[in-house]
Design a protein around this motif. Sequence first.
Motif, PDB file in Angstrom:
ATOM      1  N   GLU A 188       0.831  -1.205   0.000  1.00  0.00           N
ATOM      2  CA  GLU A 188       0.000   0.000   0.000  1.00  0.00           C
ATOM      3  C   GLU A 188       0.868   1.258   0.000  1.00  0.00           C
ATOM      4  OE1 GLU A 188      -3.572   1.775  -0.423  1.00  0.00           O
ATOM      5  OE2 GLU A 188      -3.241  -0.380  -0.293  1.00  0.00           O
ATOM      6  N   GLY A 189       1.934   1.260   0.784  1.00  0.00           N
ATOM      7  CA  GLY A 189       2.845   2.401   0.802  1.00  0.00           C
ATOM      8  C   GLY A 189       3.547   2.599  -0.528  1.00  0.00           C
ATOM      9  N   THR A 190       3.937   1.514  -1.157  1.00  0.00           N
ATOM     10  CA  THR A 190       4.574   1.597  -2.469  1.00  0.00           C
ATOM     11  C   THR A 190       3.617   2.166  -3.503  1.00  0.00           C
ATOM     12  OG1 THR A 190       5.955  -0.308  -1.926  1.00  0.00           O
ATOM     13  CG2 THR A 190       5.744   0.255  -4.248  1.00  0.00           C
ATOM     14  N   LYS A 191       2.362   1.755  -3.437  1.00  0.00           N
ATOM     15  CA  LYS A 191       1.363   2.263  -4.366  1.00  0.00           C
ATOM     16  C   LYS A 191       1.148   3.768  -4.163  1.00  0.00           C
ATOM     17  CE  LYS A 191      -2.601   0.324  -3.810  1.00  0.00           C
ATOM     18  NZ  LYS A 191      -3.837  -0.469  -3.822  1.00  0.00           N
ATOM     19  N   ILE A 192       1.079   4.222  -2.938  1.00  0.00           N
ATOM     20  CA  ILE A 192       0.866   5.642  -2.643  1.00  0.00           C
ATOM     21  C   ILE A 192       2.054   6.480  -3.110  1.00  0.00           C
ATOM     22  CG2 ILE A 192       0.692   7.291  -0.738  1.00  0.00           C
ATOM     23  CD1 ILE A 192      -1.063   5.203   0.688  1.00  0.00           C
ATOM     24  N   VAL A 193       3.261   6.023  -2.827  1.00  0.00           N
ATOM     25  CA  VAL A 193       4.453   6.777  -3.236  1.00  0.00           C
ATOM     26  C   VAL A 193       4.572   6.818  -4.754  1.00  0.00           C
ATOM     27  CG1 VAL A 193       6.973   6.751  -3.174  1.00  0.00           C
ATOM     28  CG2 VAL A 193       5.682   6.403  -1.079  1.00  0.00           C
ATOM     29  N   THR A 194       4.217   5.736  -5.433  1.00  0.00           N
ATOM     30  CA  THR A 194       4.269   5.708  -6.893  1.00  0.00           C
ATOM     31  C   THR A 194       3.267   6.695  -7.491  1.00  0.00           C
ATOM     32  OG1 THR A 194       4.958   3.401  -6.854  1.00  0.00           O
ATOM     33  CG2 THR A 194       4.057   4.234  -8.926  1.00  0.00           C
ATOM     34  N   ILE A 195       2.056   6.730  -6.960  1.00  0.00           N
ATOM     35  CA  ILE A 195       1.054   7.695  -7.429  1.00  0.00           C
ATOM     36  C   ILE A 195       1.569   9.117  -7.234  1.00  0.00           C
ATOM     37  CG2 ILE A 195      -1.243   8.646  -6.955  1.00  0.00           C
ATOM     38  CD1 ILE A 195      -2.101   5.781  -6.234  1.00  0.00           C
ATOM     39  N   PHE A 196       2.130   9.382  -6.064  1.00  0.00           N
ATOM     40  CA  PHE A 196       2.642  10.716  -5.756  1.00  0.00           C
ATOM     41  C   PHE A 196       3.737  11.127  -6.740  1.00  0.00           C
ATOM     42  CE2 PHE A 196       5.620  13.527  -3.593  1.00  0.00           C
ATOM     43  CZ  PHE A 196       4.771  14.533  -3.143  1.00  0.00           C
ATOM     44  N   CYS A 197       4.689  10.235  -7.001  1.00  0.00           N
ATOM     45  CA  CYS A 197       5.813  10.557  -7.896  1.00  0.00           C
ATOM     46  C   CYS A 197       5.350  10.773  -9.331  1.00  0.00           C
ATOM     47  CB  CYS A 197       6.868   9.451  -7.841  1.00  0.00           C
ATOM     48  SG  CYS A 197       7.791   9.418  -6.305  1.00  0.00           S
ATOM     49  N   VAL A 198       4.454   9.931  -9.814  1.00  0.00           N
ATOM     50  CA  VAL A 198       3.960  10.079 -11.180  1.00  0.00           C
ATOM     51  C   VAL A 198       3.179  11.378 -11.319  1.00  0.00           C
ATOM     52  CG1 VAL A 198       2.354   9.099 -12.874  1.00  0.00           C
ATOM     53  CG2 VAL A 198       3.983   7.620 -11.706  1.00  0.00           C
ATOM     54  N   ALA A 199       2.328  11.693 -10.339  1.00  0.00           N
ATOM     55  CA  ALA A 199       1.567  12.940 -10.378  1.00  0.00           C
ATOM     56  C   ALA A 199       2.501  14.143 -10.325  1.00  0.00           C
ATOM     57  CB  ALA A 199       0.571  12.987  -9.226  1.00  0.00           C
TER      58      ALA A 199
ATOM     59  N   LEU B  62      -0.139  23.048  -9.872  1.00  0.00           N
ATOM     60  CA  LEU B  62      -0.476  22.619  -8.510  1.00  0.00           C
ATOM     61  C   LEU B  62      -1.859  21.979  -8.468  1.00  0.00           C
ATOM     62  CD1 LEU B  62       0.293  22.578  -5.493  1.00  0.00           C
ATOM     63  CD2 LEU B  62      -0.781  24.829  -5.316  1.00  0.00           C
ATOM     64  N   VAL B  63      -2.824  22.598  -9.138  1.00  0.00           N
ATOM     65  CA  VAL B  63      -4.175  22.030  -9.199  1.00  0.00           C
ATOM     66  C   VAL B  63      -4.137  20.686  -9.916  1.00  0.00           C
ATOM     67  CG1 VAL B  63      -6.472  22.368 -10.197  1.00  0.00           C
ATOM     68  CG2 VAL B  63      -5.318  24.260  -9.029  1.00  0.00           C
ATOM     69  N   LEU B  64      -3.386  20.592 -10.996  1.00  0.00           N
ATOM     70  CA  LEU B  64      -3.248  19.324 -11.716  1.00  0.00           C
ATOM     71  C   LEU B  64      -2.636  18.252 -10.820  1.00  0.00           C
ATOM     72  CD1 LEU B  64      -3.397  17.703 -14.361  1.00  0.00           C
ATOM     73  CD2 LEU B  64      -1.126  18.611 -14.905  1.00  0.00           C
ATOM     74  N   PHE B  65      -1.620  18.622 -10.050  1.00  0.00           N
ATOM     75  CA  PHE B  65      -0.980  17.687  -9.122  1.00  0.00           C
ATOM     76  C   PHE B  65      -1.980  17.154  -8.101  1.00  0.00           C
ATOM     77  CE2 PHE B  65       1.278  17.233  -5.008  1.00  0.00           C
ATOM     78  CZ  PHE B  65       2.020  16.108  -5.314  1.00  0.00           C
ATOM     79  N   ILE B  66      -2.772  18.041  -7.528  1.00  0.00           N
ATOM     80  CA  ILE B  66      -3.761  17.628  -6.526  1.00  0.00           C
ATOM     81  C   ILE B  66      -4.821  16.733  -7.163  1.00  0.00           C
ATOM     82  CG2 ILE B  66      -5.579  18.482  -4.989  1.00  0.00           C
ATOM     83  CD1 ILE B  66      -3.734  20.950  -4.519  1.00  0.00           C
ATOM     84  N   LEU B  67      -5.302  17.113  -8.337  1.00  0.00           N
ATOM     85  CA  LEU B  67      -6.323  16.299  -9.006  1.00  0.00           C
ATOM     86  C   LEU B  67      -5.795  14.920  -9.393  1.00  0.00           C
ATOM     87  CD1 LEU B  67      -8.057  18.930 -11.298  1.00  0.00           C
ATOM     88  CD2 LEU B  67      -8.967  17.844  -9.247  1.00  0.00           C
ATOM     89  N   LEU B  68      -4.567  14.853  -9.856  1.00  0.00           N
ATOM     90  CA  LEU B  68      -3.984  13.550 -10.211  1.00  0.00           C
ATOM     91  C   LEU B  68      -3.813  12.660  -8.986  1.00  0.00           C
ATOM     92  CD1 LEU B  68      -1.311  14.545 -12.865  1.00  0.00           C
ATOM     93  CD2 LEU B  68      -3.410  13.240 -13.243  1.00  0.00           C
ATOM     94  N   ASN B  69      -3.423  13.237  -7.860  1.00  0.00           N
ATOM     95  CA  ASN B  69      -3.308  12.451  -6.632  1.00  0.00           C
ATOM     96  C   ASN B  69      -4.656  11.918  -6.182  1.00  0.00           C
ATOM     97  OD1 ASN B  69      -0.586  12.176  -5.660  1.00  0.00           O
ATOM     98  ND2 ASN B  69      -0.556  14.390  -5.491  1.00  0.00           N
ATOM     99  N   VAL B  70      -5.658  12.769  -6.195  1.00  0.00           N
ATOM    100  CA  VAL B  70      -6.999  12.334  -5.783  1.00  0.00           C
ATOM    101  C   VAL B  70      -7.519  11.248  -6.723  1.00  0.00           C
ATOM    102  CG1 VAL B  70      -9.403  13.087  -5.554  1.00  0.00           C
ATOM    103  CG2 VAL B  70      -7.560  14.487  -4.612  1.00  0.00           C
ATOM    104  N   ALA B  71      -7.357  11.454  -8.027  1.00  0.00           N
ATOM    105  CA  ALA B  71      -7.812  10.458  -8.994  1.00  0.00           C
ATOM    106  C   ALA B  71      -7.063   9.143  -8.824  1.00  0.00           C
ATOM    107  CB  ALA B  71      -7.626  10.988 -10.417  1.00  0.00           C
ATOM    108  N   GLY B  72      -5.778   9.207  -8.591  1.00  0.00           N
ATOM    109  CA  GLY B  72      -5.004   7.976  -8.390  1.00  0.00           C
ATOM    110  C   GLY B  72      -5.427   7.215  -7.150  1.00  0.00           C
ATOM    111  N   PHE B  73      -5.680   7.936  -6.061  1.00  0.00           N
ATOM    112  CA  PHE B  73      -6.092   7.269  -4.821  1.00  0.00           C
ATOM    113  C   PHE B  73      -7.481   6.651  -4.968  1.00  0.00           C
ATOM    114  CE2 PHE B  73      -3.187  10.415  -2.549  1.00  0.00           C
ATOM    115  CZ  PHE B  73      -2.150   9.509  -2.539  1.00  0.00           C
ATOM    116  N   VAL B  74      -8.375   7.339  -5.681  1.00  0.00           N
ATOM    117  CA  VAL B  74      -9.722   6.825  -5.859  1.00  0.00           C
ATOM    118  C   VAL B  74      -9.715   5.610  -6.792  1.00  0.00           C
ATOM    119  CG1 VAL B  74     -11.975   7.367  -6.861  1.00  0.00           C
ATOM    120  CG2 VAL B  74     -10.863   8.995  -5.333  1.00  0.00           C
ATOM    121  N   LEU B  75      -8.971   5.694  -7.887  1.00  0.00           N
ATOM    122  CA  LEU B  75      -8.965   4.608  -8.851  1.00  0.00           C
ATOM    123  C   LEU B  75      -8.238   3.360  -8.358  1.00  0.00           C
ATOM    124  CD1 LEU B  75      -8.385   6.560 -12.180  1.00  0.00           C
ATOM    125  CD2 LEU B  75     -10.488   5.492 -11.364  1.00  0.00           C
TER     126      LEU B  75
END
Length: 74
Positions: A29-40, A59-72
């Motif tokens: 789970e931690g690896t998945k979160i860090v990967t989403i963060f780095c890609v975003a 910055l808005v794009l970064f936040i939206l990509l993180n939220v979308a990654g966590f939800v998906l």
Amino acid sequence: MAEHHSGPAETGAPMDYAEHEKTYNFFLEGTKIVTIFCVALLIAMAAGFFTSAGFFTALVLFILLNVAGFVLLR
């Protein structure tokens, strides 16, 4: 010099497989979160630096990509 042991390499309490499984799942789970963060972060930096989007749009794009990654990937 080296000592020679004739017994088993590991002695003591039996393995706690449930705890191993919890640790492994936490690591995944931690690896998945860090990967989403780095890609975003990389996508937002590319949008901010190489286009005319600017800092706040990136910055808005970064936040939206993180939220979308966590939800998906939940």
